[in-house]
Motif scaffolding. Structure first.
Motif, mmCIF file in Angstrom:
data_model
loop_
_atom_site.group_PDB
_atom_site.id
_atom_site.type_symbol
_atom_site.label_atom_id
_atom_site.label_comp_id
_atom_site.label_asym_id
_atom_site.label_seq_id
_atom_site.Cartn_x
_atom_site.Cartn_y
_atom_site.Cartn_z
ATOM 1 N N GLY A 261 0.827 -1.309 0.008
ATOM 2 C CA GLY A 261 0.083 0.086 -0.158
ATOM 3 C C GLY A 261 0.926 1.346 0.035
ATOM 4 O O GLY A 261 0.317 2.283 0.071
ATOM 5 N N TYR A 262 2.009 1.120 0.081
ATOM 6 C CA TYR A 262 2.847 2.223 -0.065
ATOM 7 C C TYR A 262 2.913 3.164 -1.405
ATOM 8 O O TYR A 262 2.877 4.425 -1.191
ATOM 9 C CB TYR A 262 4.505 1.937 0.173
ATOM 10 N N VAL A 263 2.442 2.595 -2.444
ATOM 11 C CA VAL A 263 2.171 3.520 -3.583
ATOM 12 C C VAL A 263 1.208 4.466 -3.598
ATOM 13 O O VAL A 263 1.177 5.747 -3.969
ATOM 14 C CB VAL A 263 1.950 2.482 -4.773
ATOM 15 N N ASP A 264 0.233 4.386 -2.687
ATOM 16 C CA ASP A 264 -0.729 5.412 -2.583
ATOM 17 C C ASP A 264 -0.443 6.367 -1.852
ATOM 18 O O ASP A 264 -0.557 7.606 -1.985
ATOM 19 C CB ASP A 264 -1.951 4.518 -1.837
ATOM 20 N N GLU A 265 0.476 6.256 -0.668
ATOM 21 C CA GLU A 265 1.007 7.250 0.059
ATOM 22 C C GLU A 265 1.898 8.090 -0.658
ATOM 23 O O GLU A 265 2.229 9.261 -0.408
ATOM 24 C CB GLU A 265 1.786 6.815 1.440
ATOM 25 N N ILE A 266 2.831 7.318 -1.614
ATOM 26 C CA ILE A 266 3.943 8.057 -2.230
ATOM 27 C C ILE A 266 3.245 9.023 -3.136
ATOM 28 O O ILE A 266 3.561 10.072 -3.344
ATOM 29 C CB ILE A 266 4.987 7.234 -2.925
ATOM 30 N N LEU A 267 1.902 8.444 -3.767
ATOM 31 C CA LEU A 267 1.499 9.263 -4.832
ATOM 32 C C LEU A 267 0.595 10.601 -4.219
ATOM 33 O O LEU A 267 0.718 11.508 -4.783
ATOM 34 C CB LEU A 267 0.372 8.400 -5.582
ATOM 35 N N ALA A 268 0.191 10.219 -3.255
ATOM 36 C CA ALA A 268 -0.539 11.317 -2.251
ATOM 37 C C ALA A 268 0.501 12.437 -2.135
ATOM 38 O O ALA A 268 0.229 13.666 -2.123
ATOM 39 C CB ALA A 268 -1.024 10.594 -0.955
ATOM 40 N N GLU A 269 1.802 12.011 -1.893
ATOM 41 C CA GLU A 269 2.728 13.084 -1.517
ATOM 42 C C GLU A 269 3.129 14.088 -2.563
ATOM 43 O O GLU A 269 3.212 15.182 -2.570
ATOM 44 C CB GLU A 269 4.045 12.246 -0.954
ATOM 45 N N GLY A 270 3.376 12.982 -3.812
ATOM 46 C CA GLY A 270 3.495 14.052 -5.005
ATOM 47 C C GLY A 270 2.329 14.978 -5.357
ATOM 48 O O GLY A 270 2.458 15.867 -5.842
ATOM 49 N N THR A 271 1.172 14.398 -5.082
ATOM 50 C CA THR A 271 0.063 15.254 -5.431
ATOM 51 C C THR A 271 -0.125 16.449 -4.400
ATOM 52 O O THR A 271 -0.155 17.567 -5.024
ATOM 53 C CB THR A 271 -1.352 14.336 -5.367
#
Length: 314
Positions: A261-271
Motif C-alpha cells: 500500500g505504499y504506492v498510495d502514500e507516495i502518490l499522495a505526497e507527489g499530489t
C-alpha cells in the motif's frame, strides 16, 4: 487518386500554419506556441494538398534545443476521402517526409496519437485511429503500447500523511538514478522493458534521467524520496512541470516493498506537492497493461480522460 500527382512539401514558414490547420487534431491549440518556442520547425511539418485542398498532414515534435525530432505526433488525412485514397495519400506523405527529414543512420522516432478512452466503441473514431495506424504500418511501424492519460481536477481532497513513511528530497542525481535502477526489477512499463533488452538497469536509469527528468525546468526540490521512519528507501515520486502541464512524471516502489500500500502514500505526497502550487490540474500516464499503477491513480482521483497509442519502427 494518384498520390504522386499531389503537392507534398514542408511548410515554408510559420505563416503557413493556417494551411496546416485545415485538418484538425487535439494538439492544434499548441502548434503556434511550439513553433515560437522551438519545439517544432516548419521544415518538420509537412502537407499533401491538391490545389487549395489539404488532404493530409504530419508533424514531428522535438525537445527544446534538440537537433533531431523525438516524436511523430501529428498524422492526419482527410476522412472524407475514399478508404483506399486515405491510406495511399497518407503513406505517400509519410514516406516522402521521412526520407527528407530523418537521418537514416538514427532510430526512427516513435509515432504517438491521443485518442478517446472508448475509441474502439465508436465506429467513426475507430476508423480514423485505425487508418492512421495502418498508414504507419505501411511504412514498417508496429503497435508498441497503449497508455492511459490521466487527469486530476483541482479541489479534490488529498489524504494527509499517515506517518508510515517520511519524505525528503533526493540527496543528488546518483541517489535518484540508483533508485530508478532498482525499481526496474519487475517493471511493467513497456518502454523500460524495451530499454532493458539493450542496456543494464543502471544505464537505462541514467539515460531516462538525462533524456527526461534533467530537462524539466520545474524545481527539483519538488522531488521526493519515500523512506521508512527508521530508515531505508521505499520508493520515490517526481512531481514536475513538463512545459505543458503539471505532471507526476515518475512514481515507483522498490521491489521489496511492493504490495504493502505504499504506492498510495507516495502518490499522495507527489499530489500534495503539486497541489501546493495551486495548479489548474495534474496529469499523469501509465501503460494500459500496468494494472496496479492504474489502480493506484484511480484511487487517488486521477481519471482516464484519454489514451495514447505508441507505434515504433524498431
Amino acid at each position: 487518386m494518384n498520390p504522386a500527382l499531389l503537392t507534398v512539401r514542408p511548410l515554408t514558414g510559420r505563416d503557413e500554419l493556417d494551411l496546416f490547420l485545415g485538418l484538425s487534431y487535439a494538439l492544434d491549440a499548441e502548434l503556434a506556441a511550439d513553433l515560437d518556442e522551438g519545439r517544432r520547425r516548419p521544415d518538420r511539418m509537412w502537407v499533401a494538398h491538391d490545389g487549395d485542398r489539404l488532404l493530409a498532414r504530419l508533424a514531428w515534435w522535438n525537445r527544446l534545443g534538440a537537433d533531431r525530432p523525438l516524436l511523430l505526433d501529428v498524422l492526419d488525412v482527410d476522412d472524407t476521402l475514399p478508404a483506399a485514397d486515405r491510406l495511399d495519400v497518407g503513406e505517400h506523405l509519410l514516406r516522402t517526409a521521412m526520407s527528407t527529414v530523418l537521418d537514416p543512420a538514427a532510430p526512427v522516432p516513435e509515432y504517438t496519437r491521443f485518442v478517446p478512452p472508448g475509441w474502439r466503441d465508436v465506429p467513426a473514431v475507430r476508423r480514423a485511429v485505425e487508418d492512421r495506424m495502418a498508414i504507419a504500418e505501411r511504412t514498417g511501424a508496429r503497435l508498441f503500447v497503449e497508455r492511459l492519460r490521466l487527469d486530476r481536477s483541482p479541489g479534490l481532497p488529498v489524504p494527509p500523511p499517515t506517518g508510515r513513511l517520511v519524505f525528503r528530497t533526493p540527496r543528488d542525481e546518483r541517489e535518484l538514478t540508483g533508485l530508478m535502477a532498482r525499481v526496474l526489477e519487475g517493471t511493467l512499463d513497456a518502454h523500460s522493458l524495451h530499454d532493458l533488452t539493450t542496456m543494464s538497469a543502471q544505464e537505462a536509469a541514467e539515460a531516462q534521467y538525462a533524456d527526461e527528468l534533467a530537462r524539466y525546468r520545474s524545481p527539483r526540490d519538488w522531488w521526493r524520496v519515500a523512506e521508512l521512519p527508521d530508515g531505508g528507501p521505499v520508493g520515490f515520486v517526481v512531481p514536475a512541470h513538463n512545459g505543458y502541464n503539471p505532471v507526476i512524471a515518475y512514481l515507483a516502489v522498490v521491489p521489496e516493498h511492493r504490495g504493502k500500500g505504499y504506492v498510495d502514500e507516495i502518490l499522495a505526497e507527489g499530489t500534495r506537492v503539486l497541489t501546493a502550487q495551486d495548479v489548474p490540474r495534474i496529469r499523469a500516464s501509465t501503460d494500459l497493461g500496468n494494472v496496479p499503477m492504474a489502480a493506484a491513480f484511480a484511487r487517488a482521483g486521477y481519471v482516464d480522460f484519454e489514451r495514447e497509442i505508441n507505434m515504433t519502427w524498431s
